[in-house]
Scaffold this motif. Structure first.
Motif, PDB file in Angstrom:
ATOM      1  N   TRP A  47       0.832  -1.204   0.000  1.00 40.50           N
ATOM      2  CA  TRP A  47       0.000   0.000   0.000  1.00 40.50           C
ATOM      3  C   TRP A  47       0.865   1.252   0.000  1.00 40.50           C
ATOM      4  CZ3 TRP A  47      -0.445   3.862   3.744  1.00 40.50           C
ATOM      5  CH2 TRP A  47      -1.506   4.760   3.545  1.00 40.50           C
ATOM      6  N   ALA A  48       1.932   1.246   0.812  1.00 43.53           N
ATOM      7  CA  ALA A  48       2.824   2.405   0.868  1.00 43.53           C
ATOM      8  C   ALA A  48       3.522   2.634  -0.464  1.00 43.53           C
ATOM      9  CB  ALA A  48       3.861   2.207   1.984  1.00 43.53           C
ATOM     10  N   ASP A  49       3.913   1.558  -1.140  1.00 42.41           N
ATOM     11  CA  ASP A  49       4.547   1.697  -2.459  1.00 42.41           C
ATOM     12  C   ASP A  49       3.585   2.318  -3.464  1.00 42.41           C
ATOM     13  OD1 ASP A  49       6.958   0.685  -1.649  1.00 42.41           O
ATOM     14  OD2 ASP A  49       6.552  -1.363  -2.298  1.00 42.41           O
ATOM     15  N   ARG A  50       2.327   1.875  -3.422  1.00 43.22           N
ATOM     16  CA  ARG A  50       1.346   2.411  -4.380  1.00 43.22           C
ATOM     17  C   ARG A  50       1.045   3.879  -4.097  1.00 43.22           C
ATOM     18  NH1 ARG A  50      -0.812  -2.752  -3.437  1.00 43.22           N
ATOM     19  NH2 ARG A  50      -2.290  -1.943  -1.907  1.00 43.22           N
ATOM     20  N   VAL A  51       0.896   4.225  -2.834  1.00 44.46           N
ATOM     21  CA  VAL A  51       0.610   5.617  -2.476  1.00 44.46           C
ATOM     22  C   VAL A  51       1.787   6.516  -2.852  1.00 44.46           C
ATOM     23  CG1 VAL A  51       0.231   7.201  -0.550  1.00 44.46           C
ATOM     24  CG2 VAL A  51      -1.015   5.044  -0.650  1.00 44.46           C
ATOM     25  N   SER A  52       3.009   6.046  -2.594  1.00 42.15           N
ATOM     26  CA  SER A  52       4.196   6.856  -2.888  1.00 42.15           C
ATOM     27  C   SER A  52       4.362   7.096  -4.377  1.00 42.15           C
ATOM     28  CB  SER A  52       5.452   6.167  -2.337  1.00 42.15           C
ATOM     29  OG  SER A  52       5.359   6.010  -0.938  1.00 42.15           O
ATOM     30  N   ALA A  53       3.879   6.157  -5.199  1.00 45.00           N
ATOM     31  CA  ALA A  53       4.030   6.290  -6.651  1.00 45.00           C
ATOM     32  C   ALA A  53       2.924   7.112  -7.292  1.00 45.00           C
ATOM     33  CB  ALA A  53       4.078   4.900  -7.288  1.00 45.00           C
TER      34      ALA A  53
ATOM     35  N   LEU B 200      13.014  20.178  -8.686  1.00 40.67           N
ATOM     36  CA  LEU B 200      12.532  20.987  -9.804  1.00 40.67           C
ATOM     37  C   LEU B 200      13.438  20.853 -11.023  1.00 40.67           C
ATOM     38  CD1 LEU B 200      11.442  24.212  -7.869  1.00 40.67           C
ATOM     39  CD2 LEU B 200       9.962  22.451  -8.860  1.00 40.67           C
ATOM     40  N   ARG B 201      14.717  20.570 -10.779  1.00 39.09           N
ATOM     41  CA  ARG B 201      15.657  20.383 -11.885  1.00 39.09           C
ATOM     42  C   ARG B 201      15.650  18.955 -12.418  1.00 39.09           C
ATOM     43  NH1 ARG B 201      21.160  23.744 -10.165  1.00 39.09           N
ATOM     44  NH2 ARG B 201      20.211  25.819 -10.203  1.00 39.09           N
ATOM     45  N   GLY B 202      14.823  18.107 -11.850  1.00 42.85           N
ATOM     46  CA  GLY B 202      14.714  16.743 -12.341  1.00 42.85           C
ATOM     47  C   GLY B 202      15.708  15.766 -11.746  1.00 42.85           C
ATOM     48  N   ARG B 203      16.474  16.201 -10.758  1.00 37.30           N
ATOM     49  CA  ARG B 203      17.458  15.309 -10.121  1.00 37.30           C
ATOM     50  C   ARG B 203      16.797  14.658  -8.909  1.00 37.30           C
ATOM     51  NH1 ARG B 203      23.012  18.630  -9.698  1.00 37.30           N
ATOM     52  NH2 ARG B 203      23.656  16.599  -8.874  1.00 37.30           N
TER      53      ARG B 203
ATOM     54  N   ALA C 161       7.278  11.070   6.684  1.00 36.41           N
ATOM     55  CA  ALA C 161       8.010  11.746   5.605  1.00 36.41           C
ATOM     56  C   ALA C 161       9.287  10.990   5.256  1.00 36.41           C
ATOM     57  CB  ALA C 161       8.342  13.178   6.019  1.00 36.41           C
ATOM     58  N   PHE C 162      10.017  10.521   6.265  1.00 34.27           N
ATOM     59  CA  PHE C 162      11.250   9.773   6.010  1.00 34.27           C
ATOM     60  C   PHE C 162      10.940   8.479   5.258  1.00 34.27           C
ATOM     61  CE2 PHE C 162      14.757   6.904   7.080  1.00 34.27           C
ATOM     62  CZ  PHE C 162      15.847   7.712   6.785  1.00 34.27           C
ATOM     63  N   ALA C 163       9.860   7.793   5.661  1.00 29.83           N
ATOM     64  CA  ALA C 163       9.472   6.562   4.974  1.00 29.83           C
ATOM     65  C   ALA C 163       9.105   6.842   3.520  1.00 29.83           C
ATOM     66  CB  ALA C 163       8.303   5.908   5.700  1.00 29.83           C
ATOM     67  N   PHE C 164       8.390   7.943   3.283  1.00 27.73           N
ATOM     68  CA  PHE C 164       7.989   8.285   1.912  1.00 27.73           C
ATOM     69  C   PHE C 164       9.204   8.514   1.025  1.00 27.73           C
ATOM     70  CE2 PHE C 164       7.335  11.634  -1.240  1.00 27.73           C
ATOM     71  CZ  PHE C 164       6.344  11.061  -2.023  1.00 27.73           C
ATOM     72  N   PHE C 165      10.147   9.332   1.474  1.00 24.48           N
ATOM     73  CA  PHE C 165      11.308   9.631   0.630  1.00 24.48           C
ATOM     74  C   PHE C 165      12.211   8.404   0.477  1.00 24.48           C
ATOM     75  CE2 PHE C 165      10.241  14.016   2.065  1.00 24.48           C
ATOM     76  CZ  PHE C 165       9.976  14.537   0.807  1.00 24.48           C
ATOM     77  N   SER C 166      12.249   7.533   1.469  1.00 24.71           N
ATOM     78  CA  SER C 166      13.018   6.285   1.339  1.00 24.71           C
ATOM     79  C   SER C 166      12.402   5.391   0.270  1.00 24.71           C
ATOM     80  CB  SER C 166      13.065   5.547   2.676  1.00 24.71           C
ATOM     81  OG  SER C 166      13.745   6.308   3.654  1.00 24.71           O
ATOM     82  N   ILE C 167      11.070   5.293   0.278  1.00 24.67           N
ATOM     83  CA  ILE C 167      10.386   4.475  -0.724  1.00 24.67           C
ATOM     84  C   ILE C 167      10.583   5.053  -2.120  1.00 24.67           C
ATOM     85  CG2 ILE C 167       8.121   3.720  -1.536  1.00 24.67           C
ATOM     86  CD1 ILE C 167       7.263   3.585   1.416  1.00 24.67           C
ATOM     87  N   ARG C 168      10.451   6.368  -2.250  1.00 26.59           N
ATOM     88  CA  ARG C 168      10.627   6.996  -3.554  1.00 26.59           C
ATOM     89  C   ARG C 168      12.061   6.819  -4.067  1.00 26.59           C
ATOM     90  NH1 ARG C 168       8.349   7.135  -7.054  1.00 26.59           N
ATOM     91  NH2 ARG C 168       8.886   9.158  -7.980  1.00 26.59           N
ATOM     92  N   GLN C 169      13.037   6.919  -3.169  1.00 26.38           N
ATOM     93  CA  GLN C 169      14.424   6.709  -3.580  1.00 26.38           C
ATOM     94  C   GLN C 169      14.611   5.280  -4.090  1.00 26.38           C
ATOM     95  OE1 GLN C 169      17.357   7.581  -0.557  1.00 26.38           O
ATOM     96  NE2 GLN C 169      18.960   6.477  -1.625  1.00 26.38           N
ATOM     97  N   ARG C 170      14.039   4.316  -3.393  1.00 28.02           N
ATOM     98  CA  ARG C 170      14.164   2.920  -3.818  1.00 28.02           C
ATOM     99  C   ARG C 170      13.476   2.708  -5.156  1.00 28.02           C
ATOM    100  NH1 ARG C 170      10.536  -0.844  -2.810  1.00 28.02           N
ATOM    101  NH2 ARG C 170       9.706   0.224  -0.976  1.00 28.02           N
ATOM    102  N   GLN C 171      12.309   3.307  -5.353  1.00 28.58           N
ATOM    103  CA  GLN C 171      11.590   3.128  -6.614  1.00 28.58           C
ATOM    104  C   GLN C 171      12.357   3.720  -7.794  1.00 28.58           C
ATOM    105  OE1 GLN C 171       7.881   5.018  -5.552  1.00 28.58           O
ATOM    106  NE2 GLN C 171       6.914   3.090  -4.922  1.00 28.58           N
ATOM    107  N   VAL C 172      12.939   4.888  -7.605  1.00 32.81           N
ATOM    108  CA  VAL C 172      13.694   5.528  -8.684  1.00 32.81           C
ATOM    109  C   VAL C 172      14.966   4.728  -8.976  1.00 32.81           C
ATOM    110  CG1 VAL C 172      14.984   7.591  -9.344  1.00 32.81           C
ATOM    111  CG2 VAL C 172      12.761   7.816  -8.219  1.00 32.81           C
TER     112      VAL C 172
END
Length: 339
Positions: free
Chosen positions: A212-218, A280-283, A324-335
């Motif tokens: 669920w967290a992966d889907r919400v983060s994406a 904003l710069r896409g990084r 917030a930390f969990a969200f950015f960790s998940i997004r980093q892993r997904q990218v």
């Protein structure tokens, strides 16, 4: 004279258990729950004294006994269940032990020593950071053949006692890729002998939460929402703390605490701004790393002073930082998985 180079020493590597990070988190969470329950119970019952006359049996005694029990389980029994019990019993013991840290640090045995709350917080924060650094719940599948072989053999040996889930058997099999045929076949035979077991209800629930967290983060727009909230929370709070530090407004029992908090909150706000600019710069990866660094600064420095100042009521400020930390960790892993 011909000089011969001395043989280089082989790199010493320490193998960690495949579920080591998960067990460490479990131990920390058990300890945190124990401290909160103990403090709440003692406050509700008027801090009763167990014992009579000159004898007072502090809960540090029970904490020490439980830690001995946890060590006994770890040394005598093998298998996944033993590690779970070690983490649970040891975590409760650590919680009872560290809850009385104020008594250890003062000549008056002051249970209400103000820095005690911050010390307790830092102990468990450090454990959770170490668990995070160890990575997710499995040993990395990259690395030396001997290390991956040993990790797979450890999973197989544990499975002979506690059984293996299909996911655990598959992970151990992947670790054996590239290992010498004879060694690989021996471990594969152990994996085949180990009985299969269904994942526990807790594991199933955790997997559902992760999914669920992966889907919400994406979701589209999730990044924007979290970055906006992160910016607003850090900049507003930094301005408030700087104003309090400049005007000398009484907010903390320690004048230096609010000054340090203002500095760290300002530094975290700068990191958040930098993360936003990178986004904003896409990084993306750089932005997520900067955002996580800002949150870690809050968790490890600012919140420690917050616990010193507000005592255990500071717990109320932790959920949004952890989410917030969990969200950015998940997004980093997904990218990273996409690259």
């Amino acid at each position: 004279m011909t000089m011969t180079a001395a043989p280089s020493r082989p790199t010493r590597r320490r193998l960690r258990l495949a579920d080591g990070a998960a067990r460490l988190r479990l131990m920390a969470l058990a300890g945190i729950a124990t401290v909160l329950i103990t403090r709440g119970y003692l406050a509700a019952t008027g801090y009763p004294r167990i014992g009579g006359g000159e004898i007072h049996i502090g809960h540090v005694v029970w904490g020490g006994l439980l830690m001995i029990a946890a060590l006994t389980v770890a040394l005598v029994w093998a298998g996944g269940r033993a590690r779970v019990w070690t983490a649970l019993v040891g975590g409760v013991g650590i919680g009872l032990f560290v809850d009385e840290v104020g008594k250890y640090l003062t000549t008056t045995n002051d249970y209400f020593f103000r820095p005690a709350a911050a010390i307790i917080y830092l102990v468990f924060a450090a454990l959770l950071v170490v668990a995070s650094l160890l990575g997710r719940d499995t040993v990395a599948e990259a690395g030396e053949d001997s290390e991956r072989l040993a990790a797979a053999a450890q999973i197989a040996a544990s499975g002979l006692i506690s059984g293996l889930t299909p996911q655990e058997r598959e992970a151990a099999t992947r670790m054996l890729a590239g290992c010498p045929d004879q060694d690989r076949d021996a471990v594969l035979r152990l994996l085949a002998v180990a009985p299969l077991r269904a994942p526990s209800r807790v594991a199933v629930l955790l997997n559902r939460i992760r999914g669920w967290a992966d889907r919400v983060s994406a979701l589209r727009g999730a990044d924007a929402v979290f970055f906006v909230l992160l910016i607003l929370s850090h900049i507003v709070v930094a301005i408030v703390f700087i104003a309090q530090a400049a005007t000398g407004e009484p907010h903390s029992t320690d004048a230096g605490a609010i000054t340090i908090s203002a500095v760290t909150r300002s530094a975290a706000a700068i990191l958040v701004v930098g993360a936003t600019v990178m986004r904003l710069r896409g990084r993306q990866l750089t932005s997520y790393r900067l955002a996580k660094a800002a949150i870690l600064m809050d968790l490890l420095i600012t919140e420690a002073f917050n616990f010193h100042d507000s005592q255990f009521s500071a717990v109320a400020e932790l959920p949004h930082l952890l989410v917030a930390f969990a969200f950015f960790s998940i997004r980093q892993r997904q990218v990273e998985a996409q690259e």
